[in-house]
Design an enzyme around this catalytic site. Structure first.
Site, PDB file in Angstrom:
ATOM      1  N   ASN A 522       0.822  -1.207   0.000  1.00  0.00           N
ATOM      2  CA  ASN A 522       0.000   0.000   0.000  1.00  0.00           C
ATOM      3  C   ASN A 522       0.854   1.254   0.000  1.00  0.00           C
ATOM      4  O   ASN A 522       1.081   1.859  -1.040  1.00  0.00           O
ATOM      5  CB  ASN A 522      -0.950  -0.008   1.199  1.00  0.00           C
ATOM      6  CG  ASN A 522      -2.168   0.881   0.983  1.00  0.00           C
ATOM      7  OD1 ASN A 522      -2.062   1.982   0.459  1.00  0.00           O
ATOM      8  ND2 ASN A 522      -3.330   0.400   1.379  1.00  0.00           N
ATOM      9  N   ASP A 523       1.342   1.665   1.149  1.00  0.00           N
ATOM     10  CA  ASP A 523       2.058   2.932   1.252  1.00  0.00           C
ATOM     11  C   ASP A 523       3.339   2.955   0.413  1.00  0.00           C
ATOM     12  O   ASP A 523       3.752   4.018  -0.044  1.00  0.00           O
ATOM     13  CB  ASP A 523       2.402   3.221   2.715  1.00  0.00           C
ATOM     14  CG  ASP A 523       1.153   3.302   3.579  1.00  0.00           C
ATOM     15  OD1 ASP A 523       0.147   3.862   3.107  1.00  0.00           O
ATOM     16  OD2 ASP A 523       1.174   2.789   4.710  1.00  0.00           O
ATOM     17  N   VAL A 524       3.964   1.787   0.195  1.00  0.00           N
ATOM     18  CA  VAL A 524       5.243   1.756  -0.525  1.00  0.00           C
ATOM     19  C   VAL A 524       5.075   1.965  -2.024  1.00  0.00           C
ATOM     20  O   VAL A 524       6.062   2.032  -2.751  1.00  0.00           O
ATOM     21  CB  VAL A 524       5.992   0.429  -0.260  1.00  0.00           C
ATOM     22  CG1 VAL A 524       6.331   0.295   1.212  1.00  0.00           C
ATOM     23  CG2 VAL A 524       5.202  -0.768  -0.755  1.00  0.00           C
ATOM     24  N   ALA A 563      -0.209   4.061   6.933  1.00  0.00           N
ATOM     25  CA  ALA A 563      -0.025   5.509   7.026  1.00  0.00           C
ATOM     26  C   ALA A 563      -1.354   6.211   7.286  1.00  0.00           C
ATOM     27  O   ALA A 563      -1.388   7.394   7.605  1.00  0.00           O
ATOM     28  CB  ALA A 563       0.609   6.048   5.743  1.00  0.00           C
TER      29      ALA A 563
END
Length: 600
Positions: A522-524, A563
């Site tokens: 997701n955030d990466v 996040a």
């Protein structure tokens, strides 16, 4: 034939053998620490990122060098029973780490398909017990260094395990020889403690590789407890004897550091393991409250104040209460330190806890005037430091920001903003697109680990390769819950590590990728990290999945990542969502490919 000459009763026993201090060479001990730290940093910087998770397990086993101090405390012939008991418990904790750490490291490295030989050392001469101990410690130190050096490449990595095992065996043998030469006792109890520790450690080494982060955190807890117990035992032993000479200021500072770091690591690691295991009563999201950082700082200052008082008056009537207060504050601080930390920061937190465990072993080495403890602890601490720096760099954050930034709080959507919608697709349609691709880049994340989908991913990989599709895996340093977590899971599924490509190396190829398949990440892969200065992840290096020609994202739900923000990638015109459990969805993709869907 090796002949041991006993240590003369006319001379005081050496510190490493009997557990006393003798004449502590302060500058010499600090020199050893600095040199070992420098060597550790130089060696560990060359470790392949593919092997960061095995490296963590290996250094976790090395941190169990605390067993040396535990043996010294346990075998003291004039020690009260309670002090001996603390030492025996520390042996159990250390042995648990030795057995589980080396076994699970070797288990992971076996998946990289190398079978190195074991280095053997032989010797035959007459020497004193003191000389033998020093020689065994010297060889043990060299083997610990070589064990880390061999982790630089998958082809030599298993040599590192064998070298580490040899080093630990020599360290234990040397310590036992030293205490035997000075009249040590309780050997059957020590053997029992080793046996119990091994019985606990073996099952810990058999956990599923998806649970390696939790196991590593638990092992850090054992390491911290062992160091704390040894420090506690030494202080109360000398206090009970009224031995002021054994508690000079330098030794008291080291003792306090050992206890603070040890017990802090214990509770902090247990909290981290609970978060990783998603224990219900431990919140997964960061927990914050007004004055949190100020309160934590006040606790730390209180502990340091008590420490200063103890350094100045180690044998005062109130000293045991002050020491107990430091222990209690350290245990409390470990919990409070982890509460504001979310899952996205866990790779860094695990590394920092590893460094704490190593530093507690260094402090123990200062207390016991034992250069092997200083050296091995410095190597372990260096590993945690380097990995923490790598993780912080991968998230564009600092240590203090990780520890006190509460990264991962859910961000409320702006009122009145334009509603965003996902475009859902089906596995058969996605399989058809991938079958017609030239290059497919798979981006694995924690969702793949939770679903234990790595073997289905291997099945999908094989089917795409059979169709002539080039398949690469884009590995972000903080994907998963510890350094290198994705590499180990994919290696477990026997995916060739040549196809596991680090973020910096794969990003240049992303515009040529026909399909980027996101599995539980997701955030990466969130483009907000590049463009949105108001985003909490702004500046974090990401995998440029949005530059691929088409994006398919497998996700369990529409909830945000750790996040706490929406992923802009998932709302692009080129992005299609495949909602569901990663294992089930990847299995469906593989089934459609196997049935001939999307043939050229």
């Amino acid at each position: 034939m090796l002949i041991l000459e006993p240590i003369s009763s006319a001379a005081p026993p050496p510190a490493h053998a009997a557990g006393g201090h003798g004449q502590l060479d302060f500058m010499g001990a600090i020199f050893v620490f600095m040199l070992a730290t420098f060597i550790g940093i130089m060696v560990i910087q060359r470790v392949s990122r593919l092997l960061h998770t095995p490296l963590m397990s290996l250094t976790n086993a090395i941190s169990a060098i605390a067993v040396v101090g535990a043996i010294i405390v346990s075998a003291g012939k004039d020690s009260p029973s309670i002090i001996t008991g603390l030492g025996l418990l520390a042996i159990v904790c250390s042995t648990t780490n030795i057995v589980s750490g080396f076994l699970i490291t070797d288990r992971m490295l076996k998946m990289f398909k190398k079978r190195p030989t074991v280095p053997w050392l032989t010797g035959n001469r007459q020497m004193s017990a003191d000389t033998l101990v020093q020689l065994l410690y010297l060889v043990s130190t060299a083997l610990f260094i070589m064990s880390l050096k061999w982790m630089s490449d998958p082809e030599t990595a298993r040599k590192g395990v064998f070298s580490g095992v040899g080093a630990m065996l020599l360290a234990v043998a040397g310590t036992l020889a030293g205490v035997a030469a000075t009249g040590g006792t309780h050997y059957w109890w020590i053997l029992g403690a080793f046996t119990l520790g091994a019985a606990i450690g073996y099952p810990l080494a058999q956990v599923p590789l998806t649970a390696v982060p939790q196991r590593t955190a638990i092992s850090h807890a054992f390491g911290g407890l062992a160091a704390g117990l040894v420090g506690t035992g030494k202080f109360f032993l000398y206090y009970g004897q009224g031995n002021a000479e054994a508690l000079p200021p330098f030794i008291m500072v080291a003792l306090i550091a050992e206890v603070l770091l040890g017990y802090l690591t214990l509770t902090g690691s247990l909290m981290a393991a609970g978060k990783l295991q998603e224990v219900k009563w431990i919140p997964q999201r960061p927990v914050t409250y007004p004055g949190q950082n100020l309160g934590n700082f006040a606790l730390l200052l209180t502990a340091l104040g008590l420490g200063v008082a103890l350094v100045l008056h180690p044998l005062a009537p109130w000293a045991p209460w002050a020491f107990g207060g430091i222990m209690a504050l350290a245990l409390t601080f470990g919990v409070l330190l982890i509460l504001p930390i979310g899952g996205a920061d866990m790779p860094t937190v695990i590394s920092i806890l590893n460094a704490y465990a190593g530093l507690s072993a260094v402090a123990m080495g200062f207390v016991l005037n034992n250069k092997l403890l200083i050296t091995a602890g410095a190597l372990d601490g260096s590993s945690g430091l380097i990995l923490s720096i790598i993780m912080c760099k991968a998230m564009n954050r600092s240590f203090t920001n990780v520890l006190f930034g509460a990264f991962g709080q859910t961000v409320a959507a702006a009122a009145g903003g334009e509603a965003k919608t996902y475009k859902a697709d089906t596995p058969d349609s996605a399989a058809e697109v991938m079958a017609q691709a030239s290059l497919v880049v798979i981006v694995p994340g924690y969702g793949m680990a939770v679903a234990q989908a790595q073997h289905k991913v291997r099945e999908l990989y094989d089917l795409l390769k059979k169709r002539g599709v080039t398949v690469k895996f884009a590995i972000h340093p903080v994907a998963g819950r510890m350094p290198g977590h994705m590499n180990v899971l994919l290696a477990e599924a026997e995916i060739p590590y040549d196809d596991l490509v680090e973020m910096d190396d794969i990003n240049g190829d992303m515009p040529q990728a026909d399909v980027a398949l996101i599995i539980g990440a997701n955030d990466v892969v969130n483009p907000a990290a590049r463009a949105d200065k108001s985003s909490p992840i702004y500046g974090m290096p990401i995998i440029d999945a949005d530059k691929a020609k088409a994006v398919y994202a497998i996700k369990r739900s529409k909830s945000p990542g750790f996040a706490g923000i929406d992923n802009e990638l998932y709302f692009l015109d080129k992005t299609f969502m495949l909602f569901g459990d990663a294992k089930a969805v990847v299995g469906e993709l593989a089934r459609h490919l196997g049935e001939g869907s999307g043939m050229h």
